[in-house]
Design a protein around this motif. Structure first.
Motif, PDB file in Angstrom:
ATOM      1  N   GLU A   1       0.827  -1.206   0.000  1.00  0.00           N
ATOM      2  CA  GLU A   1       0.000   0.000   0.000  1.00  0.00           C
ATOM      3  C   GLU A   1       0.862   1.256   0.000  1.00  0.00           C
ATOM      4  O   GLU A   1       0.482   2.276  -0.584  1.00  0.00           O
ATOM      5  CB  GLU A   1      -0.939  -0.019   1.207  1.00  0.00           C
ATOM      6  N   ALA A   2       2.032   1.201   0.635  1.00  0.00           N
ATOM      7  CA  ALA A   2       2.939   2.355   0.631  1.00  0.00           C
ATOM      8  C   ALA A   2       3.458   2.616  -0.777  1.00  0.00           C
ATOM      9  O   ALA A   2       3.594   3.774  -1.199  1.00  0.00           O
ATOM     10  CB  ALA A   2       4.098   2.115   1.589  1.00  0.00           C
ATOM     11  N   ARG A   3       3.749   1.552  -1.519  1.00  0.00           N
ATOM     12  CA  ARG A   3       4.215   1.722  -2.896  1.00  0.00           C
ATOM     13  C   ARG A   3       3.145   2.375  -3.762  1.00  0.00           C
ATOM     14  O   ARG A   3       3.456   3.055  -4.743  1.00  0.00           O
ATOM     15  CB  ARG A   3       4.612   0.363  -3.492  1.00  0.00           C
ATOM     16  N   ARG A   4       1.892   2.201  -3.384  1.00  0.00           N
ATOM     17  CA  ARG A   4       0.788   2.796  -4.137  1.00  0.00           C
ATOM     18  C   ARG A   4       0.523   4.236  -3.699  1.00  0.00           C
ATOM     19  O   ARG A   4      -0.375   4.893  -4.224  1.00  0.00           O
ATOM     20  CB  ARG A   4      -0.477   1.942  -3.968  1.00  0.00           C
ATOM     21  N   GLY A   5       1.319   4.722  -2.742  1.00  0.00           N
ATOM     22  CA  GLY A   5       1.255   6.123  -2.369  1.00  0.00           C
ATOM     23  C   GLY A   5       0.328   6.487  -1.232  1.00  0.00           C
ATOM     24  O   GLY A   5       0.071   7.672  -1.001  1.00  0.00           O
ATOM     25  N   LEU A   6      -0.185   5.510  -0.480  1.00  0.00           N
ATOM     26  CA  LEU A   6      -1.122   5.818   0.602  1.00  0.00           C
ATOM     27  C   LEU A   6      -0.413   6.478   1.783  1.00  0.00           C
ATOM     28  O   LEU A   6       0.752   6.210   2.048  1.00  0.00           O
ATOM     29  CB  LEU A   6      -1.830   4.551   1.089  1.00  0.00           C
ATOM     30  N   LYS A   7      -1.146   7.315   2.491  1.00  0.00           N
ATOM     31  CA  LYS A   7      -0.667   7.864   3.754  1.00  0.00           C
ATOM     32  C   LYS A   7      -0.805   6.764   4.808  1.00  0.00           C
ATOM     33  O   LYS A   7      -1.854   6.150   4.939  1.00  0.00           O
ATOM     34  CB  LYS A   7      -1.491   9.090   4.161  1.00  0.00           C
ATOM     35  N   ILE A   8       0.262   6.539   5.573  1.00  0.00           N
ATOM     36  CA  ILE A   8       0.281   5.447   6.544  1.00  0.00           C
ATOM     37  C   ILE A   8       0.835   5.950   7.868  1.00  0.00           C
ATOM     38  O   ILE A   8       1.827   6.684   7.897  1.00  0.00           O
ATOM     39  CB  ILE A   8       1.117   4.260   6.028  1.00  0.00           C
ATOM     40  N   GLY A   9       0.175   5.552   8.963  1.00  0.00           N
ATOM     41  CA  GLY A   9       0.634   5.960  10.283  1.00  0.00           C
ATOM     42  C   GLY A   9       0.526   4.835  11.288  1.00  0.00           C
ATOM     43  O   GLY A   9      -0.150   3.826  11.053  1.00  0.00           O
ATOM     44  N   GLY A  10       1.176   5.021  12.424  1.00  0.00           N
ATOM     45  CA  GLY A  10       1.111   4.047  13.510  1.00  0.00           C
ATOM     46  C   GLY A  10       0.704   4.728  14.792  1.00  0.00           C
ATOM     47  O   GLY A  10       1.293   5.748  15.172  1.00  0.00           O
ATOM     48  N   LEU A  11      -0.328   4.198  15.452  1.00  0.00           N
ATOM     49  CA  LEU A  11      -0.767   4.723  16.737  1.00  0.00           C
ATOM     50  C   LEU A  11      -0.177   3.872  17.851  1.00  0.00           C
ATOM     51  O   LEU A  11      -0.187   2.641  17.784  1.00  0.00           O
ATOM     52  CB  LEU A  11      -2.300   4.707  16.829  1.00  0.00           C
ATOM     53  N   CYS A  12       0.323   4.537  18.882  1.00  0.00           N
ATOM     54  CA  CYS A  12       0.917   3.853  20.031  1.00  0.00           C
ATOM     55  C   CYS A  12       2.114   3.014  19.576  1.00  0.00           C
ATOM     56  O   CYS A  12       2.959   3.490  18.829  1.00  0.00           O
ATOM     57  CB  CYS A  12      -0.142   3.029  20.759  1.00  0.00           C
ATOM     58  N   THR A  13       2.179   1.754  19.929  1.00  0.00           N
ATOM     59  CA  THR A  13       3.344   0.935  19.589  1.00  0.00           C
ATOM     60  C   THR A  13       3.380   0.511  18.134  1.00  0.00           C
ATOM     61  O   THR A  13       4.372  -0.068  17.686  1.00  0.00           O
ATOM     62  CB  THR A  13       3.383  -0.326  20.470  1.00  0.00           C
ATOM     63  N   ALA A  14       2.331   0.791  17.370  1.00  0.00           N
ATOM     64  CA  ALA A  14       2.326   0.421  15.947  1.00  0.00           C
ATOM     65  C   ALA A  14       3.339   1.229  15.139  1.00  0.00           C
ATOM     66  O   ALA A  14       3.576   0.919  13.969  1.00  0.00           O
ATOM     67  CB  ALA A  14       0.934   0.580  15.351  1.00  0.00           C
ATOM     68  N   SER A  15       3.952   2.237  15.756  1.00  0.00           N
ATOM     69  CA  SER A  15       5.091   2.898  15.102  1.00  0.00           C
ATOM     70  C   SER A  15       6.153   1.844  14.775  1.00  0.00           C
ATOM     71  O   SER A  15       6.839   1.936  13.756  1.00  0.00           O
ATOM     72  CB  SER A  15       5.683   3.967  16.015  1.00  0.00           C
ATOM     73  N   TYR A  16       6.266   0.844  15.658  1.00  0.00           N
ATOM     74  CA  TYR A  16       7.194  -0.262  15.418  1.00  0.00           C
ATOM     75  C   TYR A  16       6.816  -1.007  14.135  1.00  0.00           C
ATOM     76  O   TYR A  16       7.676  -1.312  13.303  1.00  0.00           O
ATOM     77  CB  TYR A  16       7.177  -1.237  16.599  1.00  0.00           C
ATOM     78  N   THR A  17       5.546  -1.293  13.964  1.00  0.00           N
ATOM     79  CA  THR A  17       5.081  -2.043  12.799  1.00  0.00           C
ATOM     80  C   THR A  17       5.386  -1.297  11.509  1.00  0.00           C
ATOM     81  O   THR A  17       5.866  -1.878  10.531  1.00  0.00           O
ATOM     82  CB  THR A  17       3.570  -2.308  12.905  1.00  0.00           C
ATOM     83  N   VAL A  18       5.114  -0.003  11.500  1.00  0.00           N
ATOM     84  CA  VAL A  18       5.367   0.803  10.303  1.00  0.00           C
ATOM     85  C   VAL A  18       6.862   0.865  10.007  1.00  0.00           C
ATOM     86  O   VAL A  18       7.287   0.776   8.854  1.00  0.00           O
ATOM     87  CB  VAL A  18       4.773   2.211  10.473  1.00  0.00           C
ATOM     88  N   ALA A  19       7.677   1.003  11.061  1.00  0.00           N
ATOM     89  CA  ALA A  19       9.130   1.031  10.865  1.00  0.00           C
ATOM     90  C   ALA A  19       9.644  -0.327  10.420  1.00  0.00           C
ATOM     91  O   ALA A  19      10.547  -0.425   9.580  1.00  0.00           O
ATOM     92  CB  ALA A  19       9.821   1.465  12.157  1.00  0.00           C
ATOM     93  N   LYS A  20       9.087  -1.411  10.964  1.00  0.00           N
ATOM     94  CA  LYS A  20       9.499  -2.766  10.597  1.00  0.00           C
ATOM     95  C   LYS A  20       9.223  -3.036   9.126  1.00  0.00           C
ATOM     96  O   LYS A  20       9.943  -3.798   8.470  1.00  0.00           O
ATOM     97  CB  LYS A  20       8.757  -3.786  11.469  1.00  0.00           C
ATOM     98  N   ALA A  21       8.191  -2.399   8.597  1.00  0.00           N
ATOM     99  CA  ALA A  21       7.865  -2.542   7.175  1.00  0.00           C
ATOM    100  C   ALA A  21       8.821  -1.740   6.302  1.00  0.00           C
ATOM    101  O   ALA A  21       8.736  -1.795   5.068  1.00  0.00           O
ATOM    102  CB  ALA A  21       6.426  -2.105   6.921  1.00  0.00           C
ATOM    103  N   GLY A  22       9.724  -0.971   6.929  1.00  0.00           N
ATOM    104  CA  GLY A  22      10.693  -0.186   6.171  1.00  0.00           C
ATOM    105  C   GLY A  22      10.156   1.134   5.675  1.00  0.00           C
ATOM    106  O   GLY A  22      10.723   1.722   4.739  1.00  0.00           O
TER     107      GLY A  22
END
Length: 333
Positions: A109-130
């Motif tokens: 979804e990031a490659r398709r240009g979507l805005k993506i965020g992480g709430l609380c500890t999900a910042s880890y998930t977004v960072a883990k996805a690179g």
């Protein structure tokens, strides 16, 4: 009372902005609910459907929050519209619950240009996805140390939330409100955002310049400027601890005065207080990362693994190795 029509609705046929809330197993209810309520109230105050939202998950049916309540997902990890905004909602044991399927979906979804965020500890998930490399991010203070160790390429802050291009992160808790109020103000106007805050009895709107943790005096319940200064120095120098004599010198006092200050207000010596800070960081790293016990020891200012183990056992009544093993057993259940 209906708020005046926001500027984005002055044109005909303006489409509502859609948020996709991705609930990760064991997510924190407060962060999720705070964000959704902002959108609901914005619609109500505007008298128009400015926002819509769907619940998404790496599941076909339900996702449980950390409080035990279960939420039925609207969609699984399907392809989204390019105009959607994705907010991943995290909670406890985020490393365990961040699945490969979710990571691959976020990358797509990031490659398709979507805005993506992480709430609380999900910042880890977004960072883990690179998806956070070279960007500013924040995460709940309890996960700050482990995040910094695992993602050195991310500019980690202690802000309540960050927005860096098409990436957003929050520190958890009510910081979701602050992020959503900013997005509402950016989409429409500050008048609408303030009206939403008033409805939520949210009297102090924070910006990305505000830090997430309480000040040192508030946390320790003591308002003494020199004590606060020393504790801040301790917290900023965990990996390479500063000697009590240097701490005292930087604070403009003698070592004996420093000792008396800590004994009077905190009922422990500066050395003991410093040790407790280092051991707390060590426990966070053991519980939240795959770092070896030796590397954890070094990151917390212990030059000897045996000394680290001895201090850890004296404070927590278990060894670092047993702590790590108990954590692994709990997560495998």
């Amino acid at each position: 009372m209906v708020h005046d029509r926001p500027r984005a609705l002055t044109g005909e046929g303006a489409a509502p902005r859609r948020f996709i809330f991705v609930l990760v197993e064991n997510f924190t209810l407060l962060s999720f609910a705070s964000a959704v309520e902002c959108l609901r109230i914005a619609n109500r105050m505007a008298g128009a459907e400015l926002y819509t939202w769907l619940i998404c998950g790496d599941s076909e049916d339900y996702v449980a929050c950390s409080a035990g309540s279960r939420f039925q997902v609207d969609i699984s990890l399907d392809e989204l519209s390019r105009d959607d905004t994705v907010l991943v909602c995290g909670g406890g044991d985020i490393q365990q619950h961040t699945t490969k399927r979710l990571l691959n979906w976020l990358r797509r979804e990031a490659r398709r240009g979507l805005k993506i965020g992480g709430l609380c500890t999900a910042s880890y998930t977004v960072a883990k996805a690179g998806l956070m490399e070279g960007k500013r991010a924040t995460i709940h203070w309890e996960n700050h140390d482990s995040f910094a160790e695992e993602f050195p390429e991310v500019e980690l802050t202690k802000s309540v939330f960050t927005v860096d291009g098409n990436r957003m992160t929050t520190a958890g808790g009510t910081s979701s409100i602050d992020l959503m109020l900013k997005l509402i103000a950016d989409d429409h106007d500050e008048k609408l955002a303030n009206a939403v805050a008033d409805q939520m009895i949210y009297s102090t709107i924070r910006t990305d310049q505000d830090t997430q943790r309480l000040s040192v005096p508030t946390r320790i319940g003591v308002r003494h400027p020199k004590l606060s200064q020393v504790i801040q120095m301790m917290e900023a120098n965990i990996e390479e601890p500063i000697s009590p004599s240097l701490l005292a010198k930087d604070a403009g006092m003698s070592t004996r005065q420093l000792e008396r200050l800590f004994r009077r207000y905190l009922s422990r010596s500066p050395k003991r207080y410093y040790m407790e800070l280092r051991l707390q960081k060590a426990r966070n790293l053991l519980m939240q990362t795959d770092m070896t016990v030796i590397n954890v020891a070094l990151a917390c200012g212990f030059s000897s693994p045996s000394h680290f183990s001895k201090c850890y056992r004296a404070h927590y009544n278990t060894t670092p190795y047993r702590e790590r093993g108990a954590q692994a057993s709990r997560l495998s259940v």
